[in-house]
Design a protein around this motif. Structure first.
Motif, PDB file in Angstrom:
ATOM      1  N   SER A  42      -2.405 -11.964   0.259  1.00  0.00           N
ATOM      2  CA  SER A  42      -3.664 -11.293   1.004  1.00  0.00           C
ATOM      3  C   SER A  42      -4.446  -9.632   0.600  1.00  0.00           C
ATOM      4  CB  SER A  42      -3.874 -11.652   1.973  1.00  0.00           C
ATOM      5  OG  SER A  42      -3.036 -11.219   3.150  1.00  0.00           O
ATOM      6  N   ALA A  43      -2.840  -9.208   0.027  1.00  0.00           N
ATOM      7  CA  ALA A  43      -3.091  -7.612  -0.448  1.00  0.00           C
ATOM      8  C   ALA A  43      -2.729  -7.421  -1.726  1.00  0.00           C
ATOM      9  CB  ALA A  43      -1.316  -6.936   0.180  1.00  0.00           C
ATOM     10  N   GLY A  44      -2.403  -8.733  -2.724  1.00  0.00           N
ATOM     11  CA  GLY A  44      -2.464  -8.094  -4.141  1.00  0.00           C
ATOM     12  C   GLY A  44      -3.641  -7.602  -4.554  1.00  0.00           C
ATOM     13  N   PRO A  45      -2.507  -7.258  -5.926  1.00  0.00           N
ATOM     14  CA  PRO A  45      -1.674  -6.912  -6.092  1.00  0.00           C
ATOM     15  C   PRO A  45      -0.763  -6.852  -5.437  1.00  0.00           C
ATOM     16  CG  PRO A  45      -2.435  -5.732  -7.630  1.00  0.00           C
ATOM     17  CD  PRO A  45      -3.572  -6.042  -6.985  1.00  0.00           C
ATOM     18  N   VAL A  46       0.276  -6.688  -5.540  1.00  0.00           N
ATOM     19  CA  VAL A  46       1.621  -6.545  -5.004  1.00  0.00           C
ATOM     20  C   VAL A  46       2.672  -6.013  -6.056  1.00  0.00           C
ATOM     21  CG1 VAL A  46       1.100  -7.059  -3.102  1.00  0.00           C
ATOM     22  CG2 VAL A  46       2.812  -8.189  -3.899  1.00  0.00           C
ATOM     23  N   ALA A  47       3.970  -5.189  -6.028  1.00  0.00           N
ATOM     24  CA  ALA A  47       4.700  -5.007  -6.127  1.00  0.00           C
ATOM     25  C   ALA A  47       6.122  -4.590  -5.546  1.00  0.00           C
ATOM     26  CB  ALA A  47       4.766  -4.080  -7.587  1.00  0.00           C
ATOM     27  N   VAL A  48       7.409  -5.213  -5.901  1.00  0.00           N
ATOM     28  CA  VAL A  48       8.237  -4.726  -4.557  1.00  0.00           C
ATOM     29  C   VAL A  48       9.225  -3.788  -5.018  1.00  0.00           C
ATOM     30  CG1 VAL A  48       9.345  -6.709  -4.691  1.00  0.00           C
ATOM     31  CG2 VAL A  48       9.582  -5.111  -2.569  1.00  0.00           C
ATOM     32  N   LYS A  50      11.206   6.968 -10.693  1.00  0.00           N
ATOM     33  CA  LYS A  50      12.437   7.956 -11.357  1.00  0.00           C
ATOM     34  C   LYS A  50      12.250   9.526 -10.487  1.00  0.00           C
ATOM     35  CE  LYS A  50      10.717  11.832 -14.181  1.00  0.00           C
ATOM     36  NZ  LYS A  50       9.614  12.252 -15.154  1.00  0.00           N
ATOM     37  N   ASN A  51      11.384   9.441  -9.274  1.00  0.00           N
ATOM     38  CA  ASN A  51      12.040  10.510  -8.537  1.00  0.00           C
ATOM     39  C   ASN A  51      12.573  10.114  -6.597  1.00  0.00           C
ATOM     40  OD1 ASN A  51      11.841  12.735  -9.750  1.00  0.00           O
ATOM     41  ND2 ASN A  51       9.602  12.546  -9.847  1.00  0.00           N
ATOM     42  N   GLY A  52      12.245   8.653  -6.677  1.00  0.00           N
ATOM     43  CA  GLY A  52      12.333   8.338  -4.825  1.00  0.00           C
ATOM     44  C   GLY A  52      12.315   8.458  -4.338  1.00  0.00           C
ATOM     45  N   ARG A  53      10.925   9.488  -4.030  1.00  0.00           N
ATOM     46  CA  ARG A  53       9.612   9.350  -2.824  1.00  0.00           C
ATOM     47  C   ARG A  53       8.965   8.224  -3.500  1.00  0.00           C
ATOM     48  NH1 ARG A  53       9.593  14.108  -6.040  1.00  0.00           N
ATOM     49  NH2 ARG A  53       7.313  13.445  -6.141  1.00  0.00           N
ATOM     50  N   VAL A  54       9.526   7.455  -1.723  1.00  0.00           N
ATOM     51  CA  VAL A  54       7.617   6.114  -1.494  1.00  0.00           C
ATOM     52  C   VAL A  54       6.600   6.961  -1.985  1.00  0.00           C
ATOM     53  CG1 VAL A  54       7.512   5.006   0.264  1.00  0.00           C
ATOM     54  CG2 VAL A  54       9.797   5.039  -0.176  1.00  0.00           C
ATOM     55  N   VAL A  55       5.558   6.109  -1.609  1.00  0.00           N
ATOM     56  CA  VAL A  55       4.090   6.563  -1.659  1.00  0.00           C
ATOM     57  C   VAL A  55       3.517   6.096  -0.809  1.00  0.00           C
ATOM     58  CG1 VAL A  55       2.260   6.377  -3.617  1.00  0.00           C
ATOM     59  CG2 VAL A  55       4.453   6.694  -4.390  1.00  0.00           C
ATOM     60  N   GLU A  56       3.127   6.561  -0.187  1.00  0.00           N
ATOM     61  CA  GLU A  56       2.667   6.208   0.912  1.00  0.00           C
ATOM     62  C   GLU A  56       1.654   5.370   1.286  1.00  0.00           C
ATOM     63  OE1 GLU A  56       4.958   6.596   4.991  1.00  0.00           O
ATOM     64  OE2 GLU A  56       6.407   7.157   3.650  1.00  0.00           O
ATOM     65  N   ARG A  57       0.831   6.606   0.916  1.00  0.00           N
ATOM     66  CA  ARG A  57      -0.693   5.801   0.552  1.00  0.00           C
ATOM     67  C   ARG A  57      -0.926   4.440  -0.217  1.00  0.00           C
ATOM     68  NH1 ARG A  57      -3.681   5.551  -4.055  1.00  0.00           N
ATOM     69  NH2 ARG A  57      -2.946   6.193  -5.907  1.00  0.00           N
ATOM     70  N   LEU A  58       0.082   4.117  -1.026  1.00  0.00           N
ATOM     71  CA  LEU A  58       0.252   2.907  -1.287  1.00  0.00           C
ATOM     72  C   LEU A  58       0.770   1.707  -1.039  1.00  0.00           C
ATOM     73  CD1 LEU A  58       0.472   3.977  -5.432  1.00  0.00           C
ATOM     74  CD2 LEU A  58      -1.500   2.767  -3.702  1.00  0.00           C
ATOM     75  N   LEU A  59       1.601   1.902   0.009  1.00  0.00           N
ATOM     76  CA  LEU A  59       2.366   0.781   1.273  1.00  0.00           C
ATOM     77  C   LEU A  59       1.466  -0.053   1.593  1.00  0.00           C
ATOM     78  CD1 LEU A  59       4.523   3.030   3.442  1.00  0.00           C
ATOM     79  CD2 LEU A  59       4.956   2.369   1.028  1.00  0.00           C
ATOM     80  N   THR A  60       2.103  -1.387   0.954  1.00  0.00           N
ATOM     81  CA  THR A  60       1.182  -2.617   1.677  1.00  0.00           C
ATOM     82  C   THR A  60       2.031  -2.834   3.537  1.00  0.00           C
ATOM     83  OG1 THR A  60       1.960  -3.959  -0.457  1.00  0.00           O
ATOM     84  CG2 THR A  60       1.401  -4.677   1.079  1.00  0.00           C
ATOM     85  N   PRO A  61       0.517  -3.303   4.037  1.00  0.00           N
ATOM     86  CA  PRO A  61       0.839  -3.060   5.763  1.00  0.00           C
ATOM     87  C   PRO A  61       1.176  -4.271   5.720  1.00  0.00           C
ATOM     88  CG  PRO A  61      -1.937  -2.562   4.273  1.00  0.00           C
ATOM     89  CD  PRO A  61      -1.192  -3.587   3.967  1.00  0.00           C
ATOM     90  N   PRO A  62       2.611  -4.144   6.601  1.00  0.00           N
ATOM     91  CA  PRO A  62       3.678  -5.186   6.929  1.00  0.00           C
ATOM     92  C   PRO A  62       2.304  -6.349   6.983  1.00  0.00           C
ATOM     93  CG  PRO A  62       3.534  -2.978   8.348  1.00  0.00           C
ATOM     94  CD  PRO A  62       2.515  -2.790   7.189  1.00  0.00           C
ATOM     95  N   HIS A  63       1.635  -6.317   7.588  1.00  0.00           N
ATOM     96  CA  HIS A  63       1.289  -7.342   8.034  1.00  0.00           C
ATOM     97  C   HIS A  63       0.151  -8.604   7.401  1.00  0.00           C
ATOM     98  CE1 HIS A  63      -2.900  -5.190   8.163  1.00  0.00           C
ATOM     99  NE2 HIS A  63      -3.380  -6.514   8.607  1.00  0.00           N
ATOM    100  N   LEU A  64       0.369  -8.124   6.069  1.00  0.00           N
ATOM    101  CA  LEU A  64      -0.745  -8.682   4.924  1.00  0.00           C
ATOM    102  C   LEU A  64       0.319  -9.211   4.584  1.00  0.00           C
ATOM    103  CD1 LEU A  64      -2.758  -6.264   3.155  1.00  0.00           C
ATOM    104  CD2 LEU A  64      -3.730  -8.001   5.099  1.00  0.00           C
ATOM    105  N   GLY A  65      -0.017 -11.191   4.185  1.00  0.00           N
ATOM    106  CA  GLY A  65       1.492 -11.997   3.994  1.00  0.00           C
ATOM    107  C   GLY A  65       0.054 -12.363   2.794  1.00  0.00           C
ATOM    108  N   ARG A  66       0.227 -14.022   3.446  1.00  0.00           N
ATOM    109  CA  ARG A  66      -0.894 -15.392   2.535  1.00  0.00           C
ATOM    110  C   ARG A  66      -1.912 -15.368   2.920  1.00  0.00           C
ATOM    111  NH1 ARG A  66       1.796 -20.536   0.242  1.00  0.00           N
ATOM    112  NH2 ARG A  66       0.101 -20.888  -1.389  1.00  0.00           N
TER     113      ARG A  66
END
Length: 114
Positions: A67-73, A98-114
């Motif tokens: 439900s959050a797709g497309p996703v990458a981890v 490259k730089n080890g900084r998380v892209v906060e605006r693209l984080l998958t909401p934690p409650h979204l699953g299948r």
């Protein structure tokens, strides 16, 4: 990153869900996942980030976040991303891979699953 067995073979590993559902359910394959994977792989290679001790870009089957797709981890941090276009992939590569900084605006909401 290292543990008792020594350093990890790859510094970071990114998995792209490329799962295709034939039953009409939501799936990453229907939302540009293949293009995202291909762009990420090409950028990582072009920037010299690929290989042992660096970054590995991999295909994955269903990761149960449809439900959050497309996703990458990204591992080892276990950071889930939802992306929509090439610019999002560019930002994940530049900032996180490259730089080890998380892209906060693209984080998958934690409650979204299948």
């Amino acid at each position: 990153m290292s543990d008792a067995s020594g350093p990890s073979y790859f510094e970071r590993h990114i998995f792209f869900c490329l799962n295709k559902r034939e039953n009409g359910e939501n799936c990453c394959a229907d939302h540009g996942a293949q293009a995202g994977f291909e762009r990420c792989k090409a950028l990582v290679k072009a920037q010299g980030l690929a290989g042992p001790g660096k970054v590995r870009v991999n295909k994955a089957g269903c990761m149960d976040r449809c439900s959050a797709g497309p996703v990458a981890v990204v591992y080892p941090e276990a950071v889930w991303y939802t992306y929509v276009d090439a610019q999002d992939i560019d930002e994940i590569v530049e900032s996180h891979l490259k730089n080890g900084r998380v892209v906060e605006r693209l984080l998958t909401p934690p409650h979204l699953g299948r």
